[in-house]
Enzyme design. Structure first.
Site, PDB file in Angstrom:
ATOM      1  N   CYS A  56      21.323   3.584  14.187  1.00  0.00           N
ATOM      2  CA  CYS A  56      19.969   4.269  14.291  1.00  0.00           C
ATOM      3  C   CYS A  56      20.602   5.798  13.716  1.00  0.00           C
ATOM      4  O   CYS A  56      21.479   6.467  14.189  1.00  0.00           O
ATOM      5  CB  CYS A  56      19.476   4.609  15.455  1.00  0.00           C
ATOM      6  SG  CYS A  56      18.091   5.499  15.887  1.00  0.00           S
ATOM      7  N   TYR A 106      -9.988  -9.876  15.444  1.00  0.00           N
ATOM      8  CA  TYR A 106     -10.542  -8.427  15.865  1.00  0.00           C
ATOM      9  C   TYR A 106     -11.514  -8.138  14.779  1.00  0.00           C
ATOM     10  O   TYR A 106     -11.232  -7.196  13.889  1.00  0.00           O
ATOM     11  CB  TYR A 106      -9.467  -7.042  15.894  1.00  0.00           C
ATOM     12  CG  TYR A 106      -8.374  -7.464  16.971  1.00  0.00           C
ATOM     13  CD1 TYR A 106      -8.568  -7.494  18.091  1.00  0.00           C
ATOM     14  CD2 TYR A 106      -7.141  -8.103  16.373  1.00  0.00           C
ATOM     15  CE1 TYR A 106      -7.659  -7.734  19.239  1.00  0.00           C
ATOM     16  CE2 TYR A 106      -6.128  -8.312  17.344  1.00  0.00           C
ATOM     17  CZ  TYR A 106      -6.275  -8.099  18.859  1.00  0.00           C
ATOM     18  OH  TYR A 106      -5.621  -8.366  19.719  1.00  0.00           O
ATOM     19  N   TRP A 113       0.888  -1.315  -0.020  1.00  0.00           N
ATOM     20  CA  TRP A 113       0.009  -0.031   0.083  1.00  0.00           C
ATOM     21  C   TRP A 113       0.838   1.175  -0.013  1.00  0.00           C
ATOM     22  O   TRP A 113       0.352   2.397  -0.138  1.00  0.00           O
ATOM     23  CB  TRP A 113      -0.849   0.004   1.287  1.00  0.00           C
ATOM     24  CG  TRP A 113      -0.221  -0.299   2.411  1.00  0.00           C
ATOM     25  CD1 TRP A 113       0.531   0.606   3.271  1.00  0.00           C
ATOM     26  CD2 TRP A 113      -0.117  -1.405   3.315  1.00  0.00           C
ATOM     27  NE1 TRP A 113       1.197   0.145   4.209  1.00  0.00           N
ATOM     28  CE2 TRP A 113       0.920  -1.271   4.337  1.00  0.00           C
ATOM     29  CE3 TRP A 113      -0.337  -2.833   2.863  1.00  0.00           C
ATOM     30  CZ2 TRP A 113       1.293  -2.265   5.194  1.00  0.00           C
ATOM     31  CZ3 TRP A 113       0.010  -3.848   3.860  1.00  0.00           C
ATOM     32  CH2 TRP A 113       0.819  -3.641   4.726  1.00  0.00           C
ATOM     33  N   ARG A 114       2.094   0.964   0.081  1.00  0.00           N
ATOM     34  CA  ARG A 114       3.302   2.367   0.151  1.00  0.00           C
ATOM     35  C   ARG A 114       3.509   2.837  -1.137  1.00  0.00           C
ATOM     36  O   ARG A 114       4.039   1.852  -2.010  1.00  0.00           O
ATOM     37  CB  ARG A 114       4.243   1.917   1.315  1.00  0.00           C
ATOM     38  CG  ARG A 114       5.075   3.108   1.272  1.00  0.00           C
ATOM     39  CD  ARG A 114       6.325   2.785   2.156  1.00  0.00           C
ATOM     40  NE  ARG A 114       5.819   2.690   3.676  1.00  0.00           N
ATOM     41  CZ  ARG A 114       6.508   2.651   4.704  1.00  0.00           C
ATOM     42  NH1 ARG A 114       7.912   2.029   4.488  1.00  0.00           N
ATOM     43  NH2 ARG A 114       6.162   2.442   5.851  1.00  0.00           N
ATOM     44  N   TYR A 156      -5.851   7.874  15.815  1.00  0.00           N
ATOM     45  CA  TYR A 156      -4.778   7.584  15.156  1.00  0.00           C
ATOM     46  C   TYR A 156      -4.744   7.110  13.697  1.00  0.00           C
ATOM     47  O   TYR A 156      -4.135   7.780  12.845  1.00  0.00           O
ATOM     48  CB  TYR A 156      -4.028   6.249  15.705  1.00  0.00           C
ATOM     49  CG  TYR A 156      -3.163   5.422  15.011  1.00  0.00           C
ATOM     50  CD1 TYR A 156      -1.642   5.850  14.568  1.00  0.00           C
ATOM     51  CD2 TYR A 156      -3.441   4.242  14.053  1.00  0.00           C
ATOM     52  CE1 TYR A 156      -0.887   5.551  13.798  1.00  0.00           C
ATOM     53  CE2 TYR A 156      -2.693   3.817  13.210  1.00  0.00           C
ATOM     54  CZ  TYR A 156      -1.280   4.382  12.946  1.00  0.00           C
ATOM     55  OH  TYR A 156      -0.434   3.725  12.154  1.00  0.00           O
ATOM     56  N   GLU A 192      -4.506   0.646   7.203  1.00  0.00           N
ATOM     57  CA  GLU A 192      -4.350   1.058   8.316  1.00  0.00           C
ATOM     58  C   GLU A 192      -5.736   0.461   9.412  1.00  0.00           C
ATOM     59  O   GLU A 192      -5.235   0.054  10.506  1.00  0.00           O
ATOM     60  CB  GLU A 192      -4.685   2.650   8.560  1.00  0.00           C
ATOM     61  CG  GLU A 192      -3.508   3.539   7.872  1.00  0.00           C
ATOM     62  CD  GLU A 192      -2.393   3.314   8.588  1.00  0.00           C
ATOM     63  OE1 GLU A 192      -2.088   2.956  10.111  1.00  0.00           O
ATOM     64  OE2 GLU A 192      -1.329   3.449   8.153  1.00  0.00           O
ATOM     65  N   GLN A 197      -3.847  -3.498  15.791  1.00  0.00           N
ATOM     66  CA  GLN A 197      -3.404  -4.481  16.682  1.00  0.00           C
ATOM     67  C   GLN A 197      -3.001  -5.620  15.746  1.00  0.00           C
ATOM     68  O   GLN A 197      -3.354  -6.918  16.354  1.00  0.00           O
ATOM     69  CB  GLN A 197      -4.552  -4.941  17.422  1.00  0.00           C
ATOM     70  CG  GLN A 197      -4.909  -3.782  18.298  1.00  0.00           C
ATOM     71  CD  GLN A 197      -6.317  -4.006  19.250  1.00  0.00           C
ATOM     72  OE1 GLN A 197      -7.187  -4.095  18.758  1.00  0.00           O
ATOM     73  NE2 GLN A 197      -6.131  -4.241  20.647  1.00  0.00           N
TER      74      GLN A 197
END
Length: 350
Positions: free
Chosen positions: A206, A88, A21-22, A126, A43, A48
């Protein structure tokens, strides 16, 4: 603050994860726009759930229903069956409600505005921020578990979650740039998922290694701190697995509200401390020696499994027989599939 954002975007330009999806950062810079429908679906699925689990489901849904109009017109049962195994299940119901709201109220076009997105079924703060940022490149602050962890470490914040969430959100908001906010939001999440991981963070590679307060203090591995969870309770239930002599299975669609709402499953009792028997049909019931066990977000479930073979004249009090050719175990939610995996062999064709 701007320097930190630019550092992370430079890192993302090289290390961005590939996702169905990106839009990759180089393509995004060249003018390729994300598909809001694909971003929204990702999303909802990612709530979760891990990226690894979502990839296959996202590809399947986009193949079956390539547009929000096609999803809105889909049969509820087909969508719930395609969702089976992702868990879910309220998300699947909200997926349909939201698709239909976008088609009915917004001419099939996803709204860009955060406040308007919040009015759609199944979209909370969110998800609204993520869609607005990632799909439309608006400077909303996107904060998931990865972002919370990165912010807690970057600023060495020891106040435990969830109480520290407002402070962590403010830190994240201060870093969100006006330019390329969608790429930046994905960059922070990628940083948390691949480098600033819950255990053994790879601080040495990092991009925010030097300014990270927790790395300097030696506290990175213990952050973010969380309020201790209460012990997870256990509930009990009875699942009744019935097979007719022609091979049909007795199934029922669970009520829309509650866990596994709208999903196909075995008739059963209520779930609680000491459930009362609730057989759906008069039969010679046999009790399996094994229980089906499954864990939901807030409790463990243990199901006693009762099986029965019945004749063609059997008349159930609830549920319907599904023909052998039409029965697909993969359409069952995971908890019900576990029941079938245990009970099925005892009732299958000889």
């Amino acid at each position: 603050m701007r320097d930190l954002s630019l550092q992370l975007l430079d890192w993302y330009d090289v290390h961005a994860r590939a996702m169905p999806w990106r839009v990759p950062p180089d393509a995004r810079k060249a003018g390729t726009l994300p598909n809001p429908y694909a971003v929204w679906m990702s999303e909802v699925m990612l709530q979760q759930t891990t990226v690894a689990a979502v990839r296959e489901y996202h590809n399947k849904f986009m193949s079956l229903w390539p547009t929000v109009q096609e999803l809105a017109a889909a049969e509820d049962a087909d969508v719930m069956a395609a969702w089976a195994g992702l868990g879910y299940y309220a998300r699947a119901r909200n997926l349909l409600k939201c698709a239909r709201a976008v088609v009915d109220n917004h001419d099939g076009i996803f709204p860009q505005n955060y406040e308007t997105l919040l009015t759609l079924p199944g979209i909370g703060p969110y998800t609204a921020a993520a869609i607005s940022s990632i799909a439309f490149d608006l400077p909303e602050t996107v904060v998931d578990g990865n972002v919370e962890r990165v912010m807690a470490r970057l600023y060495d914040i020891h106040h435990p979650l969830p109480g520290s969430k407002p402070a962590l959100t403010e830190k994240a908001r201060a870093l969100t740039p006006a330019k390329r906010p969608g790429d930046y939001a994905q960059a922070v999440m990628d940083l948390g998922a691949t480098i600033c991981t819950p255990k053994s963070p790879a601080c040495g590679i990092c991009p925010w290694r030097d300014p990270c307060d927790a790395r300097i203090a030696g506290t990175a591995a213990e952050l973010p701190k969380k309020t201790p969870k209460k012990k997870t309770p256990t509930r009990f239930g009875i699942a009744y697995v019935v097979r007719r002599s022609d091979g049909a299975w007795l199934l029922e669609t669970r009520p829309e509200s509650g866990l596994l709402g709208g999903m196909l499953g075995w008739p059963g009792s209520e779930w609680g401390d000491a459930p009362d028997p609730a057989p759906p049909i008069d039969a010679d019931w046999q009790t399996l020696n094994e229980e089906a066990r499954h864990t939901f977000t807030h409790f463990h479930l243990r199901l006693t499994i009762m099986t029965a073979a019945v004749g063609m004249d059997a008349s159930p009090a609830r549920g319907e027989f599904v023909n052998k050719a039409d029965f697909r175990p993969t359409a069952l939610p995971t908890a019900m599939r576990k029941v079938f995996d245990l009970a099925g062999p005892t009732l299958r064709d000889s």
